[in-house]
Design an enzyme around this catalytic site. Structure first.
Site, PDB file in Angstrom:
ATOM      1  N   ASP A  88       0.848  -1.200   0.000  1.00 14.86           N
ATOM      2  CA  ASP A  88       0.000   0.000   0.000  1.00 14.86           C
ATOM      3  C   ASP A  88       0.880   1.246   0.000  1.00 14.86           C
ATOM      4  OD1 ASP A  88       0.796  -0.483   2.719  1.00 14.86           O
ATOM      5  OD2 ASP A  88      -0.769   0.875   3.421  1.00 14.86           O
ATOM      6  N   GLU A 153      -0.009  -0.853   5.922  1.00 20.18           N
ATOM      7  CA  GLU A 153       1.087  -0.292   6.715  1.00 20.18           C
ATOM      8  C   GLU A 153       0.951   1.220   6.850  1.00 20.18           C
ATOM      9  OE1 GLU A 153       4.977   1.226   7.995  1.00 20.18           O
ATOM     10  OE2 GLU A 153       3.872   1.761   6.187  1.00 20.18           O
TER      11      GLU A 153
HETATM   12  N1  BES Z   1       8.897   3.144   5.425  1.00 20.31           N
HETATM   13  C1  BES Z   1       8.236   3.910   6.418  1.00 20.31           C
HETATM   14  C2  BES Z   1       8.901   3.894   7.769  1.00 20.31           C
HETATM   15  C3  BES Z   1      10.230   4.581   7.823  1.00 20.31           C
HETATM   16  C4  BES Z   1      10.376   5.856   7.325  1.00 20.31           C
HETATM   17  C5  BES Z   1      11.288   3.966   8.416  1.00 20.31           C
HETATM   18  C6  BES Z   1      11.603   6.487   7.392  1.00 20.31           C
HETATM   19  C7  BES Z   1      12.499   4.593   8.502  1.00 20.31           C
HETATM   20  C8  BES Z   1      12.668   5.852   7.979  1.00 20.31           C
HETATM   21  C9  BES Z   1       6.826   3.404   6.605  1.00 20.31           C
HETATM   22  O1  BES Z   1       6.211   3.009   5.427  1.00 20.31           O
HETATM   23  C10 BES Z   1       5.997   4.515   7.185  1.00 20.31           C
HETATM   24  O2  BES Z   1       5.903   5.545   6.607  1.00 20.31           O
HETATM   25  N2  BES Z   1       5.424   4.302   8.330  1.00 20.31           N
HETATM   26  C11 BES Z   1       4.536   5.226   8.956  1.00 20.31           C
HETATM   27  C12 BES Z   1       3.838   4.460  10.025  1.00 20.31           C
HETATM   28  C13 BES Z   1       2.594   5.099  10.530  1.00 20.31           C
HETATM   29  C14 BES Z   1       1.581   5.319   9.450  1.00 20.31           C
HETATM   30  C15 BES Z   1       2.029   4.274  11.650  1.00 20.31           C
HETATM   31  C16 BES Z   1       5.292   6.395   9.546  1.00 20.31           C
HETATM   32  O3  BES Z   1       6.419   6.257  10.036  1.00 20.31           O
HETATM   33  O4  BES Z   1       4.739   7.497   9.509  1.00 20.31           O
HETATM   34 ZN    ZN Z   2       5.538   5.141   4.456  1.00 20.28          ZN
END
Ligand code: BES
Ligand code: ZN
Length: 455
Positions: A88, A153
Site C-alpha cells: 500500500d 502499513e
Molecule cells: N517506510 C516507512 C517507515 C520509515 C520511514 C522507516 C523512514 C524509517 C525511515 C513506513 O512506510 C511509514 O511511513 N510508516 C509510517 C507508520 C505510521 C503510518 C504508523 C510512519 O512512520 O509514519
Molecule cells: Zn511510508
C-alpha cells in the site's frame, strides 16, 4: 562474477519493468475510493510471485485490506526467513506538485519517480528480483522463505496483528527481514536496529455554537483557533521538550558510548538540513540532529484548520478549530499508556471559554533490537559484499508498527536492511527511488539469503 550476480546484472531492465507495473496501481490504503485498487494490487503482487516461481501464494482477506502470503520451503535444514513488506502507498496529494503523474512511473536522471517507488514497492520488488534470480540460476533458494506483504502499513497496520496471531504457526521463522528503511547516503549501506513509535491524535476545540462576526463578538468570547494555538504552544517548552506529565519517564537515555557511536556515523548533518528545505535545524536542546531524529521523542502538528481559508479576508470567529497532532516515541514509551495523560494535559492547557475533545488515531510501539545478533551479522556481510563502503549501524526516526509485534509475538530477531535516501520524498510529491538503490539493494537481498544460510 558468479552466475547469480551475472543474472542480476543482465536482468536489471526487466526488474525495473516489473516494479513499474506494480507502481501503476494506485493502492492508496487511506482512501476508501481506492479500495478496489488496493485489492487489485494485492492480486497483482500474488500473480507476480507465482510467475517467478513461488507457487504457494495467496491473497488473504482481513477485516481491512488483504495480505499477500507466499512461501517456498524447499531448503530443509536451512534457516527460514519471513519477509515483511507493504504494497500500500500514501495518498499522492498534493497532485499539482508532481512533475509527472504519481501513478505513471517515470525515469529521470537514474531515478524512478512514482508514489511507492521507495516506500515500499521498490524495496519489496528488490526481494522479488533476488528470489527470481536464485530460482532461475540455482533452481532453489539458499533458505526457506515466507512472505507477508500487507496492504495497511500506511494506515497503521490495524488488522495485521490479528492475521499474525491467527497464522502464527504457519509463519514460524528464524528471522524477520524487512526492507522499508533508509541508508545514510547513496553509497553508504546501512542496517537499522531501532525505529521510533507513534501516537497520533486529533484535538478539536469548539467555542461558540456557530461562526460569529468578528467585529460583533471578537474580544468577548474565546476564539477556538486562538485557543488551539495556545494549547499547541504550551505542549512544548522553550527547550523543545514535550510538556506532557510523565512523557519522558520511560525514555531510554542514550549512553555515552551510544552517543559517541552516533557522532562517528557518516551522517551529513548540514546536508540533511539543507535537503529538508528548512532555513536551519531546530530541536530539543542538548541533542544533535541525528539524535533528535532517531533517539528522542518529539511532538508535531501534522495539519491544522478552522475558520476562513479562502481568498481575501472574511471577518469571522470560527466555531471550531482542529489539529492533527502526532508524537514520535522511543523505547520504552508506549502510546497506549501515554494517551490518557496526554489527553488530560491538552484539556488542562486550554484557556477558559472553549471545550476540547481529544481523539486517539492509530499508533505504534517503538522498536529496538540487538545489532550484534548473528542474523544482523549475516546482513552486515551481505552489505559488505554488495557495496564498497563498510555498512553503518543506524537507528531511524520513522515507524513500522508491526516490528514490535514481531518481536513480542514471534520472539525472533529482525533485519531492517533498507535502501531509501533522504531525498526520496517519501509521503510527498515526486517520490523517487534511485536505480543505484534498487539494483544495489537487489544484489544485497540476493546475498542476504546466502549469508543467512551460512549462519
Ligand atoms: N517506510 C516507512 C517507515 C520509515 C520511514 C522507516 C523512514 C524509517 C525511515 C513506513 O512506510 C511509514 O511511513 N510508516 C509510517 C507508520 C505510521 C503510518 C504508523 C510512519 O512512520 O509514519
Ligand atoms: Zn511510508
Amino acid at each position: 562474477m558468479d552466475a547469480l550476480t551475472q543474472y542480476l546484472e543482465q536482468n536489471q531492465e526487466r526488474f525495473l519493468e516489473n516494479l513499474k507495473a506494480c507502481l501503476r496501481i494506485p493502492s492508496v490504503s487511506a482512501q476508501p475510493a481506492h479500495k478496489a485498487d488496493v485489492r487489485a494490487c494485492a492480486e497483482h503482487v500474488a500473480a507476480h510471485l507465482k510467475s517467478i516461481g513461488m507457487p504457494h501464494t495467496e491473497v488473504v482477506d482481513t477485516a481491512g485490506h488483504p495480505v499477500v502470503y507466499a512461501e517456498w520451503l524447499g531448503a530443509p535444514g536451512a534457516p527460514t526467513a519471513l519477509l515483511y513488506g507493504h504494497y500500500d502507498v500514501q495518498p499522492p496529494d498534493p497532485l499539482d506538485l508532481w512533475k509527472t503523474p504519481p501513478f505513471e512511473p517515470t525515469l529521470r536522471d537514474g531515478k524512478l519517480f512514482a508514489r511507492g517507488a521507495c516506500d515500499d514497492k521498490g524495496q519489496v520488488y528488490m526481494h522479488f528480483s533476488a528470489v527470481e534470480a536464485h530460482l532461475q540460476v540455482n533452481g532453489k533458494l539458499p533458505i526457506n522463505l515466507k512472505m507477508v506483504i500487507e496492504g495497511e502499513e500506511e494506515v497503521g497496520s490495524g488488522n495485521l496483528a490479528t492475521f499474525l496471531k491467527a497464522w502464527k504457526d504457519r509463519l514460524a521463522a528464524d528471522v524477520i527481514m524487512v526492507s522499508d528503511t533508509s541508508m545514510l547516503g547513496p553509497d553508504q549501506p546501512s542496517l537499522c536496529y531501532a525505529l521510533r513509535g507513534l501516537m497520533y491524535t486529533e484535538v478539536e476545540v469548539t467555542g461558540p455554537t456557530r461562526d460569529l462576526h468578528s467585529g460583533e463578538f471578537g474580544g468577548a468570547v474565546m476564539n477556538p483557533a486562538n485557543a488551539l494555538a495556545t494549547i499547541i504552544h504550551r505542549l512544548k517548552d522553550a527547550d523543545g521538550r514535550v510538556t506532557v506529565p510523565g512523557f519522558y519517564d520511560k525514555v531510554r537515555e542514550l549512553t555515552e558510548l551510544q552517543r559517541t557511536a552516533m557522532r562517528e556515523l557518516p551522517f551529513d548533518e548540514a546536508g540533511f538540513i539543507r535537503e529538508s528545505g528548512a532555513p536551519m535545524g531546530v530541536g530539543e536542546k542538548g541533542y544533535s540532529t541525528i539524535e533528535r531524529i532517531t533517539s528522542r521523542p518529539t511532538l508535531d502538528v501534522n495539519g491544522i484548520w478552522g475558520g476562513y481559508i479562502g481568498d481575501g479576508a472574511k471577518t469571522v470567529l470560527p466555531s471550531v478549530a482542529t489539529a492533527k497532532i502526532s508524537m514520535r516515541l522511543v523505547p520504552d514509551q508506549n502510546p497506549d499508556e501515554l494517551f490518557e495523560s496526554y489527553a488530560a494535559h491538552v484539556k488542562s492547557l486550554a484557556p477558559a471559554g472553549c471545550t476540547v475533545v481529544v481523539r486517539n488515531h492509530h499508533g505504534g510501539m517503538p522498536f529496538i533490537s540487538d545489532p550484534s545478533d548473528p542474523m544482523m551479522q549475516a546482513a552486515y556481510r551481505a552489505l559488505e559484499r554488495s557495496w564498497t563502503k563498510k555498512p553503518a549501524l543506524i537507528r531511524e526516526g520513522g515507524s513500522i508498527p508491526v516490528m514490535a509485534t514481531f518481536q513480542s509475538v514471534f520472539g525472533k530477531p529482525s533485519i531492517l536492511m533498507g535502501f531509501g535516501l533522504h531525498d526520496d520524498q517519501v509521503h510527498a510529491p515526486n517520490e523517487k527511488f534511485s536505480l543505484s538503490s534498487f539494483h544495489g539493494g537487489t544484489r544485497s537481498c540476493a546475498y542476504l539469503y546466502e549469508e543467512l544460510a551460512r549462519g
